[in-house]
Design a protein around this motif. Structure first.
Motif, short mmCIF file in Angstrom:
data_model
loop_
_atom_site.label_atom_id
_atom_site.label_comp_id
_atom_site.label_asym_id
_atom_site.label_seq_id
_atom_site.Cartn_x
_atom_site.Cartn_y
_atom_site.Cartn_z
N ILE A 278 30.54 38.54 74.14
CA ILE A 278 29.84 39.03 75.32
C ILE A 278 28.89 40.13 74.87
O ILE A 278 29.29 41.03 74.12
N SER A 279 27.65 40.04 75.33
CA SER A 279 26.68 41.10 75.06
C SER A 279 25.89 41.36 76.33
O SER A 279 25.85 40.54 77.24
N LEU A 280 25.27 42.52 76.38
CA LEU A 280 24.42 42.91 77.50
C LEU A 280 23.02 43.16 76.96
O LEU A 280 22.86 43.81 75.93
N ASN B 189 20.24 45.23 72.83
CA ASN B 189 21.64 44.88 73.01
C ASN B 189 22.44 46.16 73.21
O ASN B 189 22.38 47.08 72.42
N SER B 190 23.21 46.22 74.28
CA SER B 190 23.97 47.42 74.58
C SER B 190 25.40 47.33 74.13
O SER B 190 26.25 48.04 74.61
N GLY B 191 25.65 46.45 73.22
CA GLY B 191 27.01 46.33 72.72
C GLY B 191 27.52 44.92 72.89
O GLY B 191 26.96 44.12 73.63
N ALA C 189 32.61 43.11 80.67
CA ALA C 189 31.25 43.64 80.85
C ALA C 189 31.29 44.99 81.58
O ALA C 189 30.57 45.92 81.19
N VAL C 190 32.12 45.10 82.62
CA VAL C 190 32.23 46.37 83.34
C VAL C 190 32.76 47.45 82.40
O VAL C 190 32.27 48.58 82.39
N LYS C 191 33.76 47.13 81.58
CA LYS C 191 34.28 48.11 80.61
C LYS C 191 33.17 48.56 79.67
O LYS C 191 33.08 49.75 79.33
N MET C 192 32.35 47.63 79.22
CA MET C 192 31.24 47.98 78.32
C MET C 192 30.29 48.96 79.00
O MET C 192 29.85 49.93 78.39
N VAL C 193 29.99 48.72 80.28
CA VAL C 193 29.08 49.60 81.01
C VAL C 193 29.71 50.97 81.20
O VAL C 193 29.07 52.00 80.96
N VAL C 194 30.97 51.00 81.62
CA VAL C 194 31.66 52.28 81.85
C VAL C 194 31.71 53.08 80.54
O VAL C 194 31.52 54.30 80.55
N ASP C 195 31.92 52.40 79.43
CA ASP C 195 31.99 53.08 78.14
C ASP C 195 30.66 53.70 77.72
O ASP C 195 30.64 54.60 76.88
N THR C 196 29.54 53.22 78.28
CA THR C 196 28.25 53.73 77.84
C THR C 196 27.46 54.49 78.90
O THR C 196 26.70 55.40 78.55
N ARG D 248 10.80 39.22 88.85
CA ARG D 248 9.60 40.06 88.71
C ARG D 248 9.66 41.29 89.62
O ARG D 248 9.37 42.40 89.20
N ASP D 249 10.07 41.09 90.90
CA ASP D 249 10.00 42.17 91.89
C ASP D 249 11.23 43.07 91.93
O ASP D 249 11.14 44.24 92.30
N LYS D 250 12.40 42.54 91.59
CA LYS D 250 13.65 43.30 91.73
C LYS D 250 14.33 43.62 90.40
O LYS D 250 14.80 44.73 90.20
N ILE D 251 14.39 42.64 89.52
CA ILE D 251 15.15 42.83 88.28
C ILE D 251 14.36 43.63 87.25
O ILE D 251 14.87 44.61 86.70
N LEU D 252 13.14 43.24 86.96
CA LEU D 252 12.36 43.94 85.92
C LEU D 252 12.15 45.43 86.23
O LEU D 252 12.28 46.25 85.32
N PRO D 253 11.85 45.81 87.49
CA PRO D 253 11.67 47.24 87.75
C PRO D 253 12.98 48.03 87.93
O PRO D 253 12.95 49.25 88.03
N HIS D 254 14.12 47.36 87.96
CA HIS D 254 15.40 48.04 88.19
C HIS D 254 15.65 49.05 87.07
O HIS D 254 15.41 48.77 85.91
N PRO D 255 16.16 50.24 87.41
CA PRO D 255 16.36 51.27 86.39
C PRO D 255 17.43 50.93 85.35
O PRO D 255 17.37 51.43 84.22
N TRP D 256 18.43 50.10 85.70
CA TRP D 256 19.46 49.73 84.71
C TRP D 256 20.10 48.42 85.15
O TRP D 256 21.06 48.41 85.93
N LEU D 257 19.58 47.31 84.67
CA LEU D 257 20.13 45.99 84.96
C LEU D 257 20.09 45.19 83.67
O LEU D 257 19.08 45.18 82.98
N ARG D 258 21.21 44.56 83.36
CA ARG D 258 21.32 43.78 82.12
C ARG D 258 21.87 42.39 82.42
O ARG D 258 22.65 42.20 83.35
N ALA D 259 21.47 41.46 81.57
CA ALA D 259 22.08 40.13 81.60
C ALA D 259 23.43 40.23 80.91
O ALA D 259 23.57 40.89 79.90
N ILE D 260 24.42 39.58 81.50
CA ILE D 260 25.71 39.39 80.84
C ILE D 260 25.56 38.10 80.05
O ILE D 260 25.32 37.04 80.65
N CYS D 261 25.65 38.19 78.74
CA CYS D 261 25.41 37.02 77.89
C CYS D 261 26.68 36.59 77.17
O CYS D 261 27.45 37.43 76.71
N LEU D 262 26.87 35.29 77.10
CA LEU D 262 27.92 34.69 76.27
C LEU D 262 27.23 34.07 75.08
O LEU D 262 26.37 33.19 75.27
N ASP D 263 27.58 34.51 73.91
CA ASP D 263 26.94 34.03 72.69
C ASP D 263 25.42 34.03 72.83
O ASP D 263 24.74 33.08 72.44
#
Length: 185
Positions: free
Chosen positions: A20-22, A4-6, A116-123, A62-77
């Motif tokens: 909201i969590s990532l 969890n990135s915050g 979510a964008v603010k959370m990413v910019v902050d980290t 499998r081909d695009k998301i898992l190997p991506h260097p920094w990709l997170r799900a935007i989660c609500l609860d």
């Protein structure tokens, strides 16, 4: 960023309260992923989709998301409703990276992507200390995403005419950026 990135708590859309969590998106999130990845309104400005079936969605994860260097799900609860990513450049351009996101249409207009964008910019500038500039390229017709960038503090730098081909059409894009020196780290 592992796990969890915050989180960000807030009240949006009347009395609705959610957190909201990532977090990383995995193959087990396929049912939630299919909700937004099959929606033509959502994928209109994306380079991919809409996907026609679960197998296509699983292949993309499998081909695009898992190997991506920094990709997170935007989660609500805790439940994925979209994704957000930061894609690094290399070589002489490694001082900059590009942010992108997608969100289920049911959740538009509630401030979720802005938070979510603010959370990413902050980290991200803390995680990637070499990074000096975070950029966003927004289709000129995507007014909602332009508002998100401006609310978060990105500077509109101009319009790149006939800059990108998306689904067979050449589009104009607005370029936005925020610098590491403009963030409160």
């Amino acid at each position: 960023m592992e796990g969890n990135s915050g989180t960000s708590n807030g009240k949006e859309g009347g009395d609705e309260v959610f957190t909201i969590s990532l977090r990383p998106l995995g193959l087990s999130d396929i049912d939630d992923f299919m909700v937004w990845s099959t929606d033509e309104k959502v994928t209109r400005f994306c380079t991919w989709g809409p996907f026609g079936n679960k197998e296509e969605g699983l292949k993309y994860i499998r081909d695009k998301i898992l190997p991506h260097p920094w990709l997170r799900a935007i989660c609500l609860d805790g439940r994925p409703v979209g994704t957000i990513s930061v894609t690094p450049n290399s070589g002489n351009h490694r001082c900059r990276a590009e942010i992108g996101y997608v969100l289920g249409s049911k959740y538009w207009g509630k401030g979720i992507v802005t938070r979510a964008v603010k959370m990413v910019v902050d980290t991200i500038f803390k995680e990637w200390t070499h990074l000096e500039r975070l950029e966003a390229f927004v289709d000129v017709e995507n007014v909602g995403s332009q508002r998100v960038m401006e609310k978060v503090g990105f500077q509109r730098e101009g319009v790149l005419r006939k800059h990108y081909i998306v689904k067979g059409r050449t589009i104009d894009e607005v370029i936005y950026s925020i610098l590491s020196t403009e963030c409160k780290n």
